[in-house]
Scaffold this motif. Structure first.
Motif, PDB file in Angstrom:
ATOM      1  N   LYS A 236       0.661   0.308   4.169  1.00 54.82           N
ATOM      2  CA  LYS A 236       0.041  -0.829   4.242  1.00 54.82           C
ATOM      3  C   LYS A 236       1.031  -1.931   3.468  1.00 54.82           C
ATOM      4  O   LYS A 236       0.785  -3.325   3.839  1.00 54.82           O
ATOM      5  CB  LYS A 236      -0.973  -0.530   3.392  1.00 54.82           C
ATOM      6  N   ALA A 237       1.867  -1.707   2.804  1.00 55.39           N
ATOM      7  CA  ALA A 237       2.926  -2.546   2.354  1.00 55.39           C
ATOM      8  C   ALA A 237       3.713  -3.223   3.166  1.00 55.39           C
ATOM      9  O   ALA A 237       4.258  -4.462   2.948  1.00 55.39           O
ATOM     10  CB  ALA A 237       3.562  -1.758   1.038  1.00 55.39           C
ATOM     11  N   LYS A 238       3.913  -2.450   4.285  1.00 62.01           N
ATOM     12  CA  LYS A 238       4.693  -2.877   5.503  1.00 62.01           C
ATOM     13  C   LYS A 238       4.062  -4.330   5.900  1.00 62.01           C
ATOM     14  O   LYS A 238       5.111  -5.211   6.476  1.00 62.01           O
ATOM     15  CB  LYS A 238       4.670  -2.032   6.704  1.00 62.01           C
ATOM     16  N   SER A 239       3.027  -4.620   5.687  1.00 62.58           N
ATOM     17  CA  SER A 239       2.029  -6.039   5.867  1.00 62.58           C
ATOM     18  C   SER A 239       2.859  -6.909   5.341  1.00 62.58           C
ATOM     19  O   SER A 239       2.725  -8.190   5.500  1.00 62.58           O
ATOM     20  CB  SER A 239       0.850  -5.778   6.029  1.00 62.58           C
ATOM     21  N   GLY A 240       3.379  -6.774   4.009  1.00 62.81           N
ATOM     22  CA  GLY A 240       3.997  -7.908   3.294  1.00 62.81           C
ATOM     23  C   GLY A 240       3.099  -8.153   2.161  1.00 62.81           C
ATOM     24  O   GLY A 240       3.306  -8.847   1.299  1.00 62.81           O
ATOM     25  N   ASP A 241       1.952  -7.454   1.892  1.00 58.87           N
ATOM     26  CA  ASP A 241       1.071  -7.759   1.013  1.00 58.87           C
ATOM     27  C   ASP A 241       1.538  -7.238  -0.560  1.00 58.87           C
ATOM     28  O   ASP A 241       2.005  -6.223  -0.499  1.00 58.87           O
ATOM     29  CB  ASP A 241      -0.161  -6.958   1.116  1.00 58.87           C
ATOM     30  N   LYS A 242       1.704  -8.240  -1.194  1.00 61.03           N
ATOM     31  CA  LYS A 242       2.285  -8.096  -2.531  1.00 61.03           C
ATOM     32  C   LYS A 242       1.583  -6.751  -3.446  1.00 61.03           C
ATOM     33  O   LYS A 242       2.205  -6.364  -4.375  1.00 61.03           O
ATOM     34  CB  LYS A 242       2.396  -9.391  -3.532  1.00 61.03           C
ATOM     35  N   LYS A 243       0.029  -6.841  -3.231  1.00 63.14           N
ATOM     36  CA  LYS A 243      -0.619  -5.973  -3.881  1.00 63.14           C
ATOM     37  C   LYS A 243      -0.088  -4.487  -3.623  1.00 63.14           C
ATOM     38  O   LYS A 243       0.055  -3.627  -4.657  1.00 63.14           O
ATOM     39  CB  LYS A 243      -2.143  -6.306  -3.670  1.00 63.14           C
TER      40      LYS A 243
ATOM     41  N   GLU B 134       1.561  -1.584  -6.078  1.00 62.17           N
ATOM     42  CA  GLU B 134       1.040  -0.243  -6.051  1.00 62.17           C
ATOM     43  C   GLU B 134       2.063   0.837  -5.775  1.00 62.17           C
ATOM     44  O   GLU B 134       2.060   1.849  -6.531  1.00 62.17           O
ATOM     45  CB  GLU B 134      -0.191  -0.023  -5.204  1.00 62.17           C
ATOM     46  N   ALA B 135       2.850   0.497  -4.443  1.00 64.74           N
ATOM     47  CA  ALA B 135       3.881   1.686  -4.374  1.00 64.74           C
ATOM     48  C   ALA B 135       4.854   1.847  -5.141  1.00 64.74           C
ATOM     49  O   ALA B 135       5.365   2.956  -5.581  1.00 64.74           O
ATOM     50  CB  ALA B 135       4.618   1.061  -3.140  1.00 64.74           C
ATOM     51  N   ASP B 136       5.218   0.429  -6.060  1.00 65.52           N
ATOM     52  CA  ASP B 136       6.141   0.608  -7.013  1.00 65.52           C
ATOM     53  C   ASP B 136       5.739   1.332  -8.263  1.00 65.52           C
ATOM     54  O   ASP B 136       6.305   2.221  -8.879  1.00 65.52           O
ATOM     55  CB  ASP B 136       6.618  -0.649  -7.539  1.00 65.52           C
ATOM     56  N   PHE B 137       4.559   1.133  -8.557  1.00 66.26           N
ATOM     57  CA  PHE B 137       3.807   1.828  -9.652  1.00 66.26           C
ATOM     58  C   PHE B 137       3.631   3.480  -9.430  1.00 66.26           C
ATOM     59  O   PHE B 137       4.069   4.401 -10.389  1.00 66.26           O
ATOM     60  CB  PHE B 137       2.176   1.367  -9.843  1.00 66.26           C
ATOM     61  N   LEU B 138       3.400   3.745  -8.178  1.00 65.74           N
ATOM     62  CA  LEU B 138       3.336   5.309  -7.665  1.00 65.74           C
ATOM     63  C   LEU B 138       4.671   5.749  -8.056  1.00 65.74           C
ATOM     64  O   LEU B 138       4.702   7.012  -8.224  1.00 65.74           O
ATOM     65  CB  LEU B 138       2.708   5.297  -6.495  1.00 65.74           C
ATOM     66  N   GLU B 139       5.633   5.290  -7.406  1.00 62.30           N
ATOM     67  CA  GLU B 139       7.000   5.587  -7.528  1.00 62.30           C
ATOM     68  C   GLU B 139       7.380   6.121  -8.875  1.00 62.30           C
ATOM     69  O   GLU B 139       7.858   7.009  -9.209  1.00 62.30           O
ATOM     70  CB  GLU B 139       7.940   4.659  -7.042  1.00 62.30           C
TER      71      GLU B 139
END
Length: 364
Positions: A150-157, A161-166
């Motif tokens: 989903k982050a590939k769309s460029g959505d900052k949210k 969230e991806a950074d948080f999960l990492e």
């Protein structure tokens, strides 16, 4: 329902024996691994001195205690997170409970085999913990994969969230539990949706021999130290002795406990510790039909406490008329409390206290 606890541990740690003692059930508890396959569930009334004393004052036709549900989850082994010993099935059951009772074998017995041959409580604890962590990492990776797409769309949210999960994943990879990871309000909903096994409070129950109940015990000392270092609690009981106690009438139980140097049963100890790790309190309601106990988290406001009784009570909450437990014990009657002006009226902001007797006013 007050709350529920999943009883976990290695095979032959005494899980099912403890479950039988707590719930007065008669599930198999054999001296060989994997006696429990399907989780067993038992609901137990919470012993409560306050409820007993209030009953003697109000003399209601019916007294209803709050309850705790115990779930006896089959023994976990090394490799459980990958399905060993039906581990995936058992780990999934832990997601559904509020707290974990981690049973740790601290007794020697030639009659009861140990799945790893020797008695080593810290090794046993860490085997279970390792499997819980691995399962949580697997859970995070599945969600992370979806969010990265989903982050590939460029959505900052989604990138956030991806950074948080990492970060959470790396925290687990270091051997730490999810409950020790710092989560700000922005990511709290995402974190809670994961239902991570290592985010749950843990009570370590050292299952000792009868001879170790009233004396210093090396194995229990190790478990207690480990629990303290990991922001948890530890208690010791003998599951075998608790089963014997559970079969006795109440008065004989007290005599038996005194004879072996104890002032309370394992059930009381487990429930009191469970309330502590979950930060729970009890409030009471009464009318001409019944006196009833209710369990809520410490810090709960009056409307939410009313919602425990019925959702309509919370939606239509007007006020709470509150009698303090110490006042009713001191003066002995509701009439006297009202006469002295000690029944307080509170609104939406009132935080319920342990032992409060509350009369909720609401409109539909």
């Amino acid at each position: 329902m007050g709350f529920n606890c999943g009883i976990v541990g290695l095979p032959n740690s005494g899980k099912s024996t403890l479950f039988n003692a707590l719930t007065k059930s008669n599930v198999p508890a054999e001296a060989h691994p994997f006696c429990t396959i399907q989780p067993n569930v038992g609901i137990v009334a919470v012993p409560d001195d306050k409820l007993d004393k209030l009953a003697s004052i109000f003399k209601p036709p019916k007294v209803v205690p709050t309850t705790i549900e115990f779930v006896d989850i089959a023994g976990l082994v090394k490799g459980a997170s990958k399905g060993e010993g039906l581990g995936n099935q058992f780990l999934a059951k832990i997601r559904e409970v509020d707290a974990i009772i981690h049973t740790v074998r601290c007794f020697e017995s030639e009659k009861v085999s140990h799945v790893y041959e020797t008695i080593d409580p810290i090794r046993d604890i860490e085997i279970i913990n390792y499997e819980l962590i691995l399962k949580d990492i697997e859970t995070i990776e599945k969600v992370l994969s979806d969010i990265k797409n989903k982050a590939k769309s460029g959505d900052k949210k989604y990138r956030a969230e991806a950074d948080f999960l990492e970060g959470l994943k790396n925290h687990l990879l270091s051997g730490s539990f999810a409950k020790t990871f710092s989560v700000n309000d922005f990511f709290l909903e995402l974190f809670n949706r994961l239902f991570l096994l290592t985010s749950k409070p843990v009570l370590f129950v050292a299952n000792v021999s009868e001879n170790s109940l009233s004396v210093d015990d090396v194995a229990f000392s190790k478990v207690k130290k480990y629990a303290e270092e990991n922001n948890s609690k530890a208690i010791k009981i003998s599951a075998k002795i608790e089963c014997e106690i559970a079969e006795l009438p109440i008065e004989e139980q007290k005599i038996f406990l005194a004879d072996i140097g104890l002032d309370e049963s394992g059930l009381t100890k487990v429930i009191r510790s469970g309330y502590s790790i979950l930060d729970l309190i009890t409030f009471f309601t009464h009318n001409e039909k019944e006196l009833r106990a209710w369990t809520v988290k410490r810090g709960t406001h009056a409307p939410q406490a009313a919602g425990k009784i019925h959702s309509d009570f919370e939606k239509g909450f007007i006020k709470a008329e509150v009698i303090k437990y110490d006042d009713i014990i001191k003066y002995g009657s509701e009439h006297k409390i009202k006469e002295l002006g000690l029944m307080a009226i509170h609104g939406h902001d009132y935080v319920v206290n342990d032992g409060d007797i509350i009369f909720f006013k609401f409109h539909i």
